[in-house]
Design a protein around this motif. Structure first.
Motif, PDB file in Angstrom:
ATOM      1  N   ASP A 103       0.890  -1.172   0.325  1.00 47.07           N
ATOM      2  CA  ASP A 103       0.062   0.128   0.100  1.00 47.07           C
ATOM      3  C   ASP A 103       1.046   1.382  -0.236  1.00 47.07           C
ATOM      4  OD1 ASP A 103      -2.445  -1.960   0.301  1.00 47.07           O
ATOM      5  OD2 ASP A 103      -2.145  -1.752   2.148  1.00 47.07           O
ATOM      6  N   LYS A 104       2.359   1.094   0.264  1.00 44.97           N
ATOM      7  CA  LYS A 104       2.899   1.921   0.179  1.00 44.97           C
ATOM      8  C   LYS A 104       3.637   2.791  -1.485  1.00 44.97           C
ATOM      9  CE  LYS A 104       4.352   1.320   5.119  1.00 44.97           C
ATOM     10  NZ  LYS A 104       5.330   0.825   5.870  1.00 44.97           N
ATOM     11  N   THR A 105       3.322   1.452  -2.207  1.00 44.95           N
ATOM     12  CA  THR A 105       3.824   1.105  -3.463  1.00 44.95           C
ATOM     13  C   THR A 105       3.378   2.537  -4.652  1.00 44.95           C
ATOM     14  OG1 THR A 105       4.827  -1.085  -3.217  1.00 44.95           O
ATOM     15  CG2 THR A 105       4.846  -0.002  -5.374  1.00 44.95           C
ATOM     16  N   ILE A 106       3.622   3.375  -5.633  1.00 45.93           N
ATOM     17  CA  ILE A 106       3.193   3.762  -6.177  1.00 45.93           C
ATOM     18  C   ILE A 106       3.081   3.707  -7.745  1.00 45.93           C
ATOM     19  CG2 ILE A 106       3.164   6.367  -6.951  1.00 45.93           C
ATOM     20  CD1 ILE A 106       3.666   7.413  -4.073  1.00 45.93           C
ATOM     21  N   GLY A 107       2.391   3.239  -8.472  1.00 49.68           N
ATOM     22  CA  GLY A 107       2.123   2.934  -9.447  1.00 49.68           C
ATOM     23  C   GLY A 107       0.966   2.354 -10.051  1.00 49.68           C
ATOM     24  N   TYR A 108       1.074   1.106 -11.681  1.00 47.73           N
ATOM     25  CA  TYR A 108       0.249   0.942 -11.780  1.00 47.73           C
ATOM     26  C   TYR A 108       0.428  -0.529 -11.732  1.00 47.73           C
ATOM     27  CZ  TYR A 108      -3.321  -0.866 -15.321  1.00 47.73           C
ATOM     28  OH  TYR A 108      -4.554  -1.712 -16.136  1.00 47.73           O
ATOM     29  N   ASP A 109      -1.123  -1.363 -10.803  1.00 48.38           N
ATOM     30  CA  ASP A 109      -0.888  -2.538 -10.375  1.00 48.38           C
ATOM     31  C   ASP A 109      -1.048  -3.909 -11.087  1.00 48.38           C
ATOM     32  OD1 ASP A 109      -0.450  -5.323  -8.961  1.00 48.38           O
ATOM     33  OD2 ASP A 109      -1.805  -4.305  -7.476  1.00 48.38           O
ATOM     34  N   ILE A 110       0.292  -3.764 -12.736  1.00 43.73           N
ATOM     35  CA  ILE A 110      -0.049  -4.705 -13.447  1.00 43.73           C
ATOM     36  C   ILE A 110      -0.415  -5.922 -13.206  1.00 43.73           C
ATOM     37  CG2 ILE A 110       0.855  -6.001 -14.884  1.00 43.73           C
ATOM     38  CD1 ILE A 110       3.378  -3.949 -15.272  1.00 43.73           C
ATOM     39  N   LEU A 111       0.078  -7.428 -11.406  1.00 43.86           N
ATOM     40  CA  LEU A 111      -0.580  -7.868 -11.762  1.00 43.86           C
ATOM     41  C   LEU A 111      -1.944  -8.182 -11.388  1.00 43.86           C
ATOM     42  CD1 LEU A 111       2.272  -8.921  -8.717  1.00 43.86           C
ATOM     43  CD2 LEU A 111       1.538  -9.639 -11.990  1.00 43.86           C
ATOM     44  N   GLU A 112      -2.797  -7.295 -11.295  1.00 41.89           N
ATOM     45  CA  GLU A 112      -4.354  -6.849  -9.981  1.00 41.89           C
ATOM     46  C   GLU A 112      -4.896  -6.443 -11.456  1.00 41.89           C
ATOM     47  OE1 GLU A 112      -5.163  -5.459  -6.387  1.00 41.89           O
ATOM     48  OE2 GLU A 112      -4.036  -7.044  -5.730  1.00 41.89           O
ATOM     49  N   ASN A 113      -4.459  -5.498 -12.253  1.00 42.01           N
ATOM     50  CA  ASN A 113      -5.118  -4.500 -13.422  1.00 42.01           C
ATOM     51  C   ASN A 113      -4.950  -4.986 -15.051  1.00 42.01           C
ATOM     52  OD1 ASN A 113      -6.963  -3.100 -11.052  1.00 42.01           O
ATOM     53  ND2 ASN A 113      -5.066  -1.816 -10.924  1.00 42.01           N
ATOM     54  N   LYS A 114      -4.397  -6.358 -15.377  1.00 37.72           N
ATOM     55  CA  LYS A 114      -3.842  -6.470 -16.270  1.00 37.72           C
ATOM     56  C   LYS A 114      -4.913  -6.368 -17.189  1.00 37.72           C
ATOM     57  CE  LYS A 114      -2.058 -10.673 -18.577  1.00 37.72           C
ATOM     58  NZ  LYS A 114      -2.894 -10.912 -20.017  1.00 37.72           N
ATOM     59  N   SER A 115      -6.224  -5.644 -17.585  1.00 35.29           N
ATOM     60  CA  SER A 115      -6.882  -5.057 -18.834  1.00 35.29           C
ATOM     61  C   SER A 115      -6.921  -5.853 -19.595  1.00 35.29           C
ATOM     62  CB  SER A 115      -6.857  -3.769 -18.683  1.00 35.29           C
ATOM     63  OG  SER A 115      -6.078  -3.366 -19.234  1.00 35.29           O
ATOM     64  N   ASN A 116      -7.127  -5.536 -20.675  1.00 32.98           N
ATOM     65  CA  ASN A 116      -6.952  -5.842 -21.830  1.00 32.98           C
ATOM     66  C   ASN A 116      -5.468  -5.535 -22.996  1.00 32.98           C
ATOM     67  OD1 ASN A 116      -9.520  -7.081 -22.436  1.00 32.98           O
ATOM     68  ND2 ASN A 116     -10.469  -5.013 -22.586  1.00 32.98           N
ATOM     69  N   ALA A 117      -4.345  -4.910 -21.420  1.00 30.64           N
ATOM     70  CA  ALA A 117      -3.864  -4.881 -22.657  1.00 30.64           C
ATOM     71  C   ALA A 117      -2.371  -6.348 -23.032  1.00 30.64           C
ATOM     72  CB  ALA A 117      -2.428  -3.739 -21.328  1.00 30.64           C
ATOM     73  N   LEU A 118      -2.112  -6.040 -23.872  1.00 31.45           N
ATOM     74  CA  LEU A 118      -0.492  -6.988 -24.326  1.00 31.45           C
ATOM     75  C   LEU A 118       0.392  -6.810 -23.187  1.00 31.45           C
ATOM     76  CD1 LEU A 118      -0.815  -9.605 -26.332  1.00 31.45           C
ATOM     77  CD2 LEU A 118       0.975  -7.586 -27.834  1.00 31.45           C
ATOM     78  N   VAL A 119       0.563  -8.009 -22.871  1.00 29.94           N
ATOM     79  CA  VAL A 119       1.954  -8.327 -21.051  1.00 29.94           C
ATOM     80  C   VAL A 119       2.883  -8.654 -21.978  1.00 29.94           C
ATOM     81  CG1 VAL A 119       2.204  -8.110 -19.197  1.00 29.94           C
ATOM     82  CG2 VAL A 119       1.039  -7.103 -19.519  1.00 29.94           C
ATOM     83  N   ILE A 120       4.169  -7.605 -22.135  1.00 32.21           N
ATOM     84  CA  ILE A 120       4.763  -8.122 -23.012  1.00 32.21           C
ATOM     85  C   ILE A 120       6.744  -9.017 -21.627  1.00 32.21           C
ATOM     86  CG2 ILE A 120       7.284  -8.335 -24.865  1.00 32.21           C
ATOM     87  CD1 ILE A 120       4.433  -6.704 -25.827  1.00 32.21           C
ATOM     88  N   GLY A 121       6.775  -9.069 -20.905  1.00 34.75           N
ATOM     89  CA  GLY A 121       7.913  -9.705 -20.476  1.00 34.75           C
ATOM     90  C   GLY A 121       8.923 -10.016 -21.120  1.00 34.75           C
ATOM     91  N   ILE A 122       9.628  -8.776 -20.439  1.00 40.44           N
ATOM     92  CA  ILE A 122      11.337  -9.420 -21.286  1.00 40.44           C
ATOM     93  C   ILE A 122      12.822  -9.913 -20.480  1.00 40.44           C
ATOM     94  CG2 ILE A 122      13.269  -8.803 -23.592  1.00 40.44           C
ATOM     95  CD1 ILE A 122      10.925  -6.636 -23.518  1.00 40.44           C
ATOM     96  N   ALA A 123      12.939 -11.722 -19.640  1.00 36.64           N
ATOM     97  CA  ALA A 123      14.379 -11.286 -18.932  1.00 36.64           C
ATOM     98  C   ALA A 123      14.620 -12.495 -18.910  1.00 36.64           C
ATOM     99  CB  ALA A 123      13.033 -11.108 -17.745  1.00 36.64           C
TER     100      ALA A 123
END
Length: 311
Positions: free
Chosen positions: A257-277
């Protein structure tokens, strides 16, 4: 099934594969049904009368990519050939940039996180001002020594390459308490950035591993207390400072609750998420991200791909 003589079989295969005739044209030419032509072509493959060879299939790791896609229900995967650890980041950066160049079209809205690999992607990306694609910083900034790894710098670079406007998040990634976060979130100057986070249809994400040996975590913001707390909660990896365990489950922790930004894990929505690692140390983090179904596309190295497939 009827008996087909080899002459008929070979002739159908010759017309189809060498002359480029359609099945309908072959059926008319040889006075037979299209279904029979189709059966003959399948028989030619099954009996090795026709042998299809795809040139350079191993060079491009296509079988590994297909197995990854099938096992983890990915839209797509890109697997680069394995190399020594010191070159893997730059090679992943090149692969990521090439993938994006083929993918991004006008009107796309791009969201980005941070890290060495994403910095490489930004630097390797070609200029295409015609796209005019806006780029949104999804996580707050960090007090780290490496300016090029800062999420705002990566956002600016990619936006410049794509001819779009950068939407920056002028806030720290992690703050001391919820009240500070609430005050920052209510700032009108950041409202547009937060609104644009929801509009992203492509998200380019680094995957972080939880390790006390990681030099970035020795910086001021990521102190020993932070790491030890996350380790005590069985965290193994993060996407944009949103942490999960080895089963891909979202972890509740004191810093969430102290982290600022978009929560990709909970709000994936319809975005295409590209992980590079890639790289050996990222195994648990990448596996957890795949098990949690947080990624649509994975760009990684062949050693990692083999290990994930064998898991």
């Amino acid at each position: 099934m009827a008996n087909y003589n080899n002459r008929e079989l070979i002739k159908v295969a010759y017309y189809y594969y060498k002359k480029g005739l359609t099945q309908a044209e072959i059926a008319e030419k040889m006075v037979m049904s299209r279904q029979r032509v189709n059966r003959l072509l399948k028989k030619a493959i099954n009996e090795n009368i026709v042998q299809i060879q795809i040139i350079d299939i191993d060079k491009y790791n296509l079988e590994l990519e297909t197995k990854l896609e099938e096992k983890f229900n990915l839209t797509q995967s890109v697997v680069i050939s394995a190399m020594d650890e010191k070159n893997i980041t730059s090679s992943l950066g090149i692969a990521g940039a090439e993938y994006l160049e083929k993918l991004i079209v006008k009107d796309d809205v791009i969201g980005v996180t941070w890290g060495k690999t994403l910095s490489e992607v930004a630097n390797r990306l070609s200029y295409n001002n015609k796209l005019e694609a806006p780029v949104v910083q999804l996580i707050g900034g960090m007090d780290i020594a490496f300016t090029a790894l800062q999420p705002d710098e990566i956002t600016r670079t990619i936006a410049e390459k794509l001819g779009g406007k950068p939407y920056l998040l002028y806030a720290p990634a992690i703050v001391e308490n919820k009240e500070t976060k609430s005050a920052i979130m209510s700032d009108k100057s950041l409202k547009t950035t937060f609104e644009n986070m929801e509009q992203c249809n492509i998200i380019i994400a680094g995957i972080g591993e939880l390790s006390t040996n990681n030099t970035l975590y020795k910086q001021t913001q990521f102190n020993e207390k932070y790491i030890e707390h996350l380790l005590s909660r069985q965290c193994v990896g993060d996407i944009g400072f949103r942490w999960y365990n080895e089963n891909g489950e979202i972890v509740e922790h004191d810093y969430k609750d102290k982290t600022i930004g978009y929560d990709i894990l909970e709000n994936k929505s319809n975005a295409l998420v590209i992980g590079i690692a890639g790289g050996e140390s990222k195994y648990k983090a990448i596996l957890g991200a795949l098990k949690g179904n947080y990624l649509d596309v994975l760009i990684t190295d062949s050693d990692m791909a083999k290990r994930l497939i064998e898991e």
